[in-house]
Write an enzyme that holds these catalytic residues in place. Structure first.
Site, PDB file in Angstrom:
ATOM      1  N   ASN A   1      80.712   8.395  95.916  1.00 17.85           N
ATOM      2  CA  ASN A   1      79.991   7.214  95.424  1.00 17.85           C
ATOM      3  C   ASN A   1      78.535   7.355  95.868  1.00 17.85           C
ATOM      4  O   ASN A   1      78.230   7.177  97.041  1.00 17.85           O
ATOM      5  CB  ASN A   1      80.636   5.961  96.026  1.00 17.85           C
ATOM      6  CG  ASN A   1      79.871   4.689  95.705  1.00 17.85           C
ATOM      7  OD1 ASN A   1      78.959   4.696  94.872  1.00 17.85           O
ATOM      8  ND2 ASN A   1      80.246   3.594  96.343  1.00 17.85           N
ATOM      9  N   TRP A   2      77.694   7.674  94.916  1.00 14.61           N
ATOM     10  CA  TRP A   2      76.280   7.896  95.269  1.00 14.61           C
ATOM     11  C   TRP A   2      75.531   6.589  95.509  1.00 14.61           C
ATOM     12  O   TRP A   2      74.389   6.601  95.960  1.00 14.61           O
ATOM     13  CB  TRP A   2      75.583   8.716  94.170  1.00 14.61           C
ATOM     14  CG  TRP A   2      75.879  10.187  94.229  1.00 14.61           C
ATOM     15  CD1 TRP A   2      76.808  10.800  95.036  1.00 14.61           C
ATOM     16  CD2 TRP A   2      75.251  11.232  93.473  1.00 14.61           C
ATOM     17  NE1 TRP A   2      76.792  12.159  94.816  1.00 14.61           N
ATOM     18  CE2 TRP A   2      75.835  12.451  93.858  1.00 14.61           C
ATOM     19  CE3 TRP A   2      74.254  11.254  92.493  1.00 14.61           C
ATOM     20  CZ2 TRP A   2      75.456  13.682  93.308  1.00 14.61           C
ATOM     21  CZ3 TRP A   2      73.882  12.486  91.945  1.00 14.61           C
ATOM     22  CH2 TRP A   2      74.472  13.680  92.355  1.00 14.61           C
ATOM     23  N   LYS A   3      76.157   5.464  95.176  1.00 16.81           N
ATOM     24  CA  LYS A   3      75.506   4.156  95.357  1.00 16.81           C
ATOM     25  C   LYS A   3      74.128   4.175  94.687  1.00 16.81           C
ATOM     26  O   LYS A   3      73.979   4.800  93.641  1.00 16.81           O
ATOM     27  CB  LYS A   3      75.438   3.795  96.846  1.00 16.81           C
ATOM     28  CG  LYS A   3      76.811   3.914  97.527  1.00 16.81           C
ATOM     29  CD  LYS A   3      76.852   3.373  98.919  1.00 16.81           C
ATOM     30  CE  LYS A   3      78.258   3.502  99.493  1.00 16.81           C
ATOM     31  NZ  LYS A   3      78.408   2.914 100.810  1.00 16.81           N
TER      32      LYS A   3
ATOM     33  N   HIS B   1      83.570  -2.964  94.971  1.00 17.42           N
ATOM     34  CA  HIS B   1      83.081  -2.392  96.228  1.00 17.42           C
ATOM     35  C   HIS B   1      82.538  -3.509  97.115  1.00 17.42           C
ATOM     36  O   HIS B   1      81.961  -4.474  96.613  1.00 17.42           O
ATOM     37  CB  HIS B   1      81.984  -1.352  95.930  1.00 17.42           C
ATOM     38  CG  HIS B   1      81.629  -0.531  97.125  1.00 17.42           C
ATOM     39  ND1 HIS B   1      80.826  -1.010  98.140  1.00 17.42           N
ATOM     40  CD2 HIS B   1      81.992   0.727  97.487  1.00 17.42           C
ATOM     41  CE1 HIS B   1      80.717  -0.066  99.065  1.00 17.42           C
ATOM     42  NE2 HIS B   1      81.411   0.986  98.701  1.00 17.42           N
TER      43      HIS B   1
ATOM     44  N   GLU C   1      79.991  -3.721  98.810  1.00 15.27           N
ATOM     45  CA  GLU C   1      78.547  -3.975  98.628  1.00 15.27           C
ATOM     46  C   GLU C   1      78.301  -4.849  97.403  1.00 15.27           C
ATOM     47  O   GLU C   1      77.378  -5.664  97.389  1.00 15.27           O
ATOM     48  CB  GLU C   1      77.799  -2.631  98.540  1.00 15.27           C
ATOM     49  CG  GLU C   1      77.733  -1.968  99.911  1.00 15.27           C
ATOM     50  CD  GLU C   1      77.638  -0.461  99.886  1.00 15.27           C
ATOM     51  OE1 GLU C   1      77.403   0.128  98.818  1.00 15.27           O
ATOM     52  OE2 GLU C   1      77.813   0.141 100.968  1.00 15.27           O
TER      53      GLU C   1
ATOM     54  N   GLU D   1      88.468   0.410 102.176  1.00 14.13           N
ATOM     55  CA  GLU D   1      87.201   0.667 102.844  1.00 14.13           C
ATOM     56  C   GLU D   1      86.892  -0.477 103.807  1.00 14.13           C
ATOM     57  O   GLU D   1      86.380  -1.525 103.398  1.00 14.13           O
ATOM     58  CB  GLU D   1      86.067   0.763 101.813  1.00 14.13           C
ATOM     59  CG  GLU D   1      86.247   1.869 100.792  1.00 14.13           C
ATOM     60  CD  GLU D   1      84.913   2.320 100.211  1.00 14.13           C
ATOM     61  OE1 GLU D   1      84.641   3.515 100.279  1.00 14.13           O
ATOM     62  OE2 GLU D   1      84.147   1.480  99.715  1.00 14.13           O
TER      63      GLU D   1
ATOM     64  N   GLY E   1      79.052   3.359 106.148  1.00  9.70           N
ATOM     65  CA  GLY E   1      77.670   3.705 106.473  1.00  9.70           C
ATOM     66  C   GLY E   1      77.316   3.501 107.941  1.00  9.70           C
ATOM     67  O   GLY E   1      76.149   3.502 108.304  1.00  9.70           O
TER      68      GLY E   1
ATOM     69  N   SER F   1      82.555   6.264 106.263  1.00  8.27           N
ATOM     70  CA  SER F   1      82.065   7.313 107.161  1.00  8.27           C
ATOM     71  C   SER F   1      82.922   8.572 107.167  1.00  8.27           C
ATOM     72  O   SER F   1      83.064   9.224 108.200  1.00  8.27           O
ATOM     73  CB  SER F   1      81.885   6.763 108.588  1.00  8.27           C
ATOM     74  OG  SER F   1      80.942   5.701 108.587  1.00  8.27           O
TER      75      SER F   1
ATOM     76  N   GLY G   1      80.664   7.932 100.624  1.00 12.57           N
ATOM     77  CA  GLY G   1      79.299   7.527 100.294  1.00 12.57           C
ATOM     78  C   GLY G   1      78.308   8.603 100.704  1.00 12.57           C
ATOM     79  O   GLY G   1      78.105   9.594 100.000  1.00 12.57           O
ATOM     80  N   GLY G   2      77.695   8.418 101.869  1.00 17.61           N
ATOM     81  CA  GLY G   2      76.614   9.293 102.327  1.00 17.61           C
ATOM     82  C   GLY G   2      76.915  10.781 102.228  1.00 17.61           C
ATOM     83  O   GLY G   2      76.065  11.566 101.782  1.00 17.61           O
TER      84      GLY G   2
HETATM   85  P1  13P Z   1      79.953   5.988 103.640  1.00 18.71           P
HETATM   86  O1  13P Z   1      80.793   7.217 103.387  1.00 18.71           O
HETATM   87  O2  13P Z   1      78.475   6.250 103.520  1.00 18.71           O
HETATM   88  O3  13P Z   1      80.342   5.295 104.898  1.00 18.71           O
HETATM   89  O4  13P Z   1      80.264   4.966 102.442  1.00 18.71           O
HETATM   90  C1  13P Z   1      81.594   4.699 102.129  1.00 18.71           C
HETATM   91  C2  13P Z   1      81.616   3.936 100.860  1.00 18.71           C
HETATM   92  O5  13P Z   1      81.233   2.788 100.817  1.00 18.71           O
HETATM   93  C3  13P Z   1      82.086   4.636  99.654  1.00 18.71           C
HETATM   94  O6  13P Z   1      82.269   3.772  98.599  1.00 18.71           O
END
Ligand code: 13P
Length: 251
Positions: free
Chosen positions: A9-11, A93, A95, A163, A169, A209, A230-231
């Site tokens: 997920n590149w957000k 999600h 977020e 999640e 993050g 993470s 994510g990251g």
């Molecule tokens: P991180 O891997 O950056 O913690 O993000 C997880 C996430 O929210 C994937 O959707």
């Protein structure tokens, strides 16, 4: 047998230049032993899908509207995602729940629309730290599952991502026992609602993470069928070891 899914997920990250990371990922995983998905920002979906066409890497969206078309400035429909070349969509999600006030009923309506367009729908659930500290984790997850997943869900159309909000993050990964408890609970709830056949075939991803260094330990947990990353999905160098760890977990 559930096939593993390594989803990135590149957000709100990625410009045209980031497509070179997707290119590198495609080159590194010509015949992966698991499914590989990248969900770039909406602006890159069409180009990403073109680039990945004919490869083993799939492309998805990060959200969609519940309606097919209309006066909804800034929104994107499931049909538009499909038209741009997406095969999957992430919905609910944390977020989006936090930044846009998305509630379970909205997530459910979006998921219904996505499934009608034959997009594989990754529905996210997860508790905050306050909810965990108050021993409410399973109640929260249970409520999100029943509120967000539409009745139409099948083992193919639905993927659930657990999640924990406090692990996103932050570099703080849930303990294997914490992940196992929630994933076993989710599996049980899906079996109860949809029957053993469907309930056992839905893939359950862990997110929060996940890195190359911790992926193998996470994939060894029962009922973990992959990760939503994510990251560490932003570069092929970071994401590739996670894909490899999932392939090895399936062996
Ligand atoms: P991180 O891997 O950056 O913690 O993000 C997880 C996430 O929210 C994937 O959707």
């Amino acid at each position: 047998m559930r096939r593993g899914l390594a989803a990135g997920n590149w957000k709100m990250n990625g410009l045209s230049t980031s497509l070179s990371e997707l290119e590198a990922l495609v080159a590194a995983h010509a015949e992966p032993g698991c499914e590989v998905l990248i969900c770039p920002p909406a602006t890159l979906i069409a180009r990403a899908a073109q680039l990945a066409e004919g490869s083993a890497v799939m492309v998805g969206g990060q959200d969609c509207h519940a309606e097919g078309a209309g006066a909804h400035t800034g929104d994107i429909s499931a049909a538009m995602l499909r038209d741009a070349g997406a095969s999957h969509v992430i919905l609910g999600h944390s977020e989006r729940r936090a930044d846009h006030g998305e509630r379970d009923a909205q997530v459910r309506a979006k998921a219904k629309a996505a499934m009608a367009e034959e997009l594989v729908t990754i529905i996210c659930v997860g508790e905050t730290l306050e909810e965990r500290d108050a021993s409410n984790t399973l109640d929260i997850i249970g409520g999100q599952l029943s509120g967000s997943i539409p009745d139409e869900a099948t083992g193919h159309s639905l993927v659930v991502a657990y999640e924990p909000v406090w692990a996103i993050g932050t570099g703080r990964v849930a303990e294997p026992a914490q992940i196992g408890e929630v994933h076993d609970f989710i599996r049980g709830r899906l079996e109860r609602r949809f029957g053993a056949g469907v309930g056992r075939s839905v893939r359950l991803l862990y997110g929060g993470s996940v890195k190359g260094a911790n992926a193998a330990e996470i994939f060894a947990v029962s009922n973990v069928d992959g990760a939503l990353v994510g990251g560490a999905s932003l570069t092929a160098q970071d994401f590739s070891p996670i894909v490899t760890a999932l392939e090895e977990a399936a062996d």
